[in-house]
Design a protein around this motif. Structure first.
Motif, PDB file in Angstrom:
ATOM      1  N   ALA A 191       1.796  13.614 -17.557  1.00 14.75           N
ATOM      2  CA  ALA A 191       1.191  14.747 -16.859  1.00 14.75           C
ATOM      3  C   ALA A 191       1.851  14.984 -15.509  1.00 14.75           C
ATOM      4  O   ALA A 191       2.059  16.134 -15.107  1.00 14.75           O
ATOM      5  N   ALA A 192       2.168  13.907 -14.778  1.00 16.96           N
ATOM      6  CA  ALA A 192       2.830  14.065 -13.487  1.00 16.96           C
ATOM      7  C   ALA A 192       4.172  14.754 -13.648  1.00 16.96           C
ATOM      8  O   ALA A 192       4.582  15.574 -12.809  1.00 16.96           O
ATOM      9  N   THR A 193       4.874  14.446 -14.729  1.00 10.49           N
ATOM     10  CA  THR A 193       6.164  15.084 -15.000  1.00 10.49           C
ATOM     11  C   THR A 193       5.965  16.525 -15.456  1.00 10.49           C
ATOM     12  O   THR A 193       6.645  17.441 -14.972  1.00 10.49           O
ATOM     13  N   ALA A 194       5.033  16.748 -16.368  1.00 10.37           N
ATOM     14  CA  ALA A 194       4.768  18.100 -16.865  1.00 10.37           C
ATOM     15  C   ALA A 194       4.291  19.021 -15.742  1.00 10.37           C
ATOM     16  O   ALA A 194       4.577  20.223 -15.751  1.00 10.37           O
ATOM     17  N   GLY A 195       3.580  18.455 -14.764  1.00  3.35           N
ATOM     18  CA  GLY A 195       3.091  19.245 -13.643  1.00  3.35           C
ATOM     19  C   GLY A 195       4.115  19.451 -12.539  1.00  3.35           C
ATOM     20  O   GLY A 195       3.794  20.090 -11.524  1.00  3.35           O
ATOM     21  N   GLY A 196       5.307  18.922 -12.700  1.00  4.35           N
ATOM     22  CA  GLY A 196       6.367  19.126 -11.717  1.00  4.35           C
ATOM     23  C   GLY A 196       6.221  18.308 -10.451  1.00  4.35           C
ATOM     24  O   GLY A 196       6.884  18.588  -9.451  1.00  4.35           O
ATOM     25  N   LEU A 197       5.389  17.267 -10.475  1.00  2.00           N
ATOM     26  CA  LEU A 197       5.186  16.455  -9.282  1.00  2.00           C
ATOM     27  C   LEU A 197       6.289  15.431  -9.086  1.00  2.00           C
ATOM     28  O   LEU A 197       6.474  14.906  -7.987  1.00  2.00           O
ATOM     29  N   VAL A 198       6.994  15.116 -10.137  1.00  2.00           N
ATOM     30  CA  VAL A 198       8.107  14.176 -10.069  1.00  2.00           C
ATOM     31  C   VAL A 198       9.100  14.561 -11.159  1.00  2.00           C
ATOM     32  O   VAL A 198       8.720  15.073 -12.209  1.00  2.00           O
ATOM     33  N   ALA A 199      10.380  14.341 -10.871  1.00  2.00           N
ATOM     34  CA  ALA A 199      11.434  14.622 -11.847  1.00  2.00           C
ATOM     35  C   ALA A 199      12.095  13.300 -12.220  1.00  2.00           C
ATOM     36  O   ALA A 199      13.085  12.888 -11.613  1.00  2.00           O
ATOM     37  N   PRO A 200      11.549  12.604 -13.193  1.00  2.00           N
ATOM     38  CA  PRO A 200      12.075  11.282 -13.520  1.00  2.00           C
ATOM     39  C   PRO A 200      13.393  11.349 -14.272  1.00  2.00           C
ATOM     40  O   PRO A 200      13.717  12.359 -14.921  1.00  2.00           O
ATOM     41  N   ALA A 201      14.135  10.256 -14.189  1.00  2.00           N
ATOM     42  CA  ALA A 201      15.331  10.134 -15.020  1.00  2.00           C
ATOM     43  C   ALA A 201      14.936  10.006 -16.478  1.00  2.00           C
ATOM     44  O   ALA A 201      15.650  10.471 -17.369  1.00  2.00           O
ATOM     45  N   GLY A 253      -5.418   8.962   1.091  1.00  2.00           N
ATOM     46  CA  GLY A 253      -5.566   7.541   1.386  1.00  2.00           C
ATOM     47  C   GLY A 253      -4.374   6.762   0.882  1.00  2.00           C
ATOM     48  O   GLY A 253      -3.246   7.244   0.907  1.00  2.00           O
ATOM     49  N   VAL A 254      -4.635   5.547   0.409  1.00  2.00           N
ATOM     50  CA  VAL A 254      -3.557   4.697  -0.100  1.00  2.00           C
ATOM     51  C   VAL A 254      -3.970   4.090  -1.440  1.00  2.00           C
ATOM     52  O   VAL A 254      -5.154   3.878  -1.717  1.00  2.00           O
ATOM     53  N   GLU A 265       0.852  -1.181   0.000  1.00  2.00           N
ATOM     54  CA  GLU A 265       0.000   0.000   0.000  1.00  2.00           C
ATOM     55  C   GLU A 265       0.890   1.234   0.000  1.00  2.00           C
ATOM     56  O   GLU A 265       1.887   1.289   0.735  1.00  2.00           O
ATOM     57  N   LEU A 266       0.535   2.192  -0.812  1.00  2.00           N
ATOM     58  CA  LEU A 266       1.344   3.390  -0.992  1.00  2.00           C
ATOM     59  C   LEU A 266       0.502   4.621  -0.662  1.00  2.00           C
ATOM     60  O   LEU A 266      -0.534   4.860  -1.296  1.00  2.00           O
ATOM     61  N   PRO A 267       0.907   5.408   0.330  1.00  2.00           N
ATOM     62  CA  PRO A 267       0.107   6.560   0.723  1.00  2.00           C
ATOM     63  C   PRO A 267       0.123   7.669  -0.319  1.00  2.00           C
ATOM     64  O   PRO A 267       1.166   7.981  -0.897  1.00  2.00           O
ATOM     65  N   VAL A 268      -1.059   8.241  -0.556  1.00  2.00           N
ATOM     66  CA  VAL A 268      -1.203   9.446  -1.363  1.00  2.00           C
ATOM     67  C   VAL A 268      -1.998  10.439  -0.524  1.00  2.00           C
ATOM     68  O   VAL A 268      -2.264  10.188   0.642  1.00  2.00           O
ATOM     69  N   ASP A 292      -1.492  11.428  -8.167  1.00  2.00           N
ATOM     70  CA  ASP A 292      -1.047  10.444  -7.184  1.00  2.00           C
ATOM     71  C   ASP A 292       0.382   9.974  -7.425  1.00  2.00           C
ATOM     72  O   ASP A 292       1.046   9.496  -6.503  1.00  2.00           O
ATOM     73  N   ILE A 293       0.858  10.068  -8.652  1.00  2.00           N
ATOM     74  CA  ILE A 293       2.172   9.509  -8.970  1.00  2.00           C
ATOM     75  C   ILE A 293       3.272  10.195  -8.167  1.00  2.00           C
ATOM     76  O   ILE A 293       4.220   9.548  -7.707  1.00  2.00           O
ATOM     77  N   GLY A 294       3.142  11.495  -7.960  1.00  2.00           N
ATOM     78  CA  GLY A 294       4.125  12.189  -7.133  1.00  2.00           C
ATOM     79  C   GLY A 294       4.152  11.641  -5.721  1.00  2.00           C
ATOM     80  O   GLY A 294       5.229  11.436  -5.138  1.00  2.00           O
ATOM     81  N   GLY A 295       2.970  11.379  -5.137  1.00  2.00           N
ATOM     82  CA  GLY A 295       2.903  10.818  -3.796  1.00  2.00           C
ATOM     83  C   GLY A 295       3.484   9.424  -3.728  1.00  2.00           C
ATOM     84  O   GLY A 295       4.143   9.051  -2.745  1.00  2.00           O
ATOM     85  N   VAL A 296       3.255   8.633  -4.760  1.00  2.00           N
ATOM     86  CA  VAL A 296       3.795   7.274  -4.792  1.00  2.00           C
ATOM     87  C   VAL A 296       5.318   7.295  -4.827  1.00  2.00           C
ATOM     88  O   VAL A 296       5.985   6.545  -4.094  1.00  2.00           O
ATOM     89  N   VAL A 297       5.886   8.148  -5.665  1.00  2.00           N
ATOM     90  CA  VAL A 297       7.349   8.230  -5.742  1.00  2.00           C
ATOM     91  C   VAL A 297       7.933   8.691  -4.405  1.00  2.00           C
ATOM     92  O   VAL A 297       8.965   8.178  -3.948  1.00  2.00           O
TER      93      VAL A 297
END
Length: 302
Positions: free
Chosen positions: A104-114, A13-14, A7-10, A77-82
């Protein structure tokens, strides 16, 4: 290869997911609409010797009990998962709707992936065309088609669930989405798409979930149109299925790839369901990105 349910918190919830094990660079695997984390099992089996793949059940899918109340939650949610995984610059892999989710998660600045790996999951329309397309998904006719084709929202008892799973496995070879997939994988993905709710099993997602995610308005922060790619600076590989949803628009995909350095287009002989039908080939493409990530100088985010 079994994997461990996690389970991964966001924010509210999870989310449920599967940690397939392994060590090294993190690889987040995000399924498409109607699928779930189990769809990545065969891909992950080819990854674990060199990295740590984790797959999630998006809102309204699989075993995640959270549903969407707006069109952006599923990818936010992807930012919270990372963050929950304590990963720094993971490789994000998304199939179909999951391809837009990681974009979208990357474009929105929620995560900076490799790097991003987008598997037959691009957005190619301008904003007006995209709005019209999303509106079409929210019609009564569209909802009825989803119920008929995929039984979204269907409530089944134990015997009905068992019979349906057997039917899906038996008919997989003739099914436009599952043809070529391993029967055991079809069974697992189908079973995971049902969530226990009291005495019933409910087929996820419901048509209401699909309609909510499709309720895009012009003012959303990250709009699902072709100009979203202008906001990306990380390396990006687009895997285009030769018989997939975007095969007839290859020139438009090529233009997205050619618009910035560090982008690559890989054609693959498959229909849309690449993760389940061509897992070894897809894993090899992902591993190229993992190795590039491992070889990059520390602190180089691009």
């Amino acid at each position: 290869m079994i994997g461990t349910d996690i389970e991964l918190p966001v924010g509210d919830g999870v989310l449920s997911g599967v940690d397939f094990g392994g060590h090294g660079e993190g690889v987040l695997l995000v399924h498409g609409s109607g699928h779930n984390a189990a769809a990545w099992r065969d891909v992950a089996s080819h990854l674990v010797n060199e990295c740590r793949p984790v797959a999630i059940d998006l809102r309204g899918h699989g075993q995640s009990r959270l549903g969407s109340t707006g069109p952006e939650q599923y990818w936010r949610d992807i930012g919270g998962v990372v963050t929950a995984l304590a990963w720094d610059r993971p490789v994000l892999v998304g199939h179909s709707t999951g391809g837009y989710a990681v974009t979208a998660a990357t474009a929105g600045g929620l995560v900076a992936p490799a790097a991003l790996c987008i598997v037959d999951g691009v957005v190619l329309d301008d904003r007006d065309t995209s709005l019209a397309g999303h509106a079409g998904v929210r019609t009564t006719e569209a909802a009825d088609r989803l119920r008929t084709m995929f039984r979204y929202g269907w409530k089944a008892d134990d015997d009905q669930l068992h019979a349906y799973v057997e039917q899906c496995v038996r008919e997989a070879g003739e099914d436009w989405l599952n043809a070529g997939a391993r029967p055991g994988l079809v069974e697992e993905v189908t079973r995971r798409s049902f969530l226990r709710c009291g005495r019933w099993w409910v087929r996820r997602p419901t048509v209401e979930e699909i309609a909510t995610v499709a309720a895009v308005e012009p003012g959303v922060e990250v709009f699902p149109a072709v100009d979203v790619y202008d906001r990306l600076t990380c390396p990006m590989t687009i895997v285009l299925a030769e018989d997939g949803f975007y095969a007839s628009r290859r020139d438009e995909v090529r233009a997205v790839v050619d618009a910035a350095p560090g982008r690559r287009l890989v054609d693959i002989s498959s229909h849309h369901n690449v993760p389940m039908t061509r897992p070894a080939d897809l894993a090899a493409i992902i591993l190229d990105l993992v190795r590039d990530r491992a070889a990059a100088p520390a602190g180089n985010a691009d």
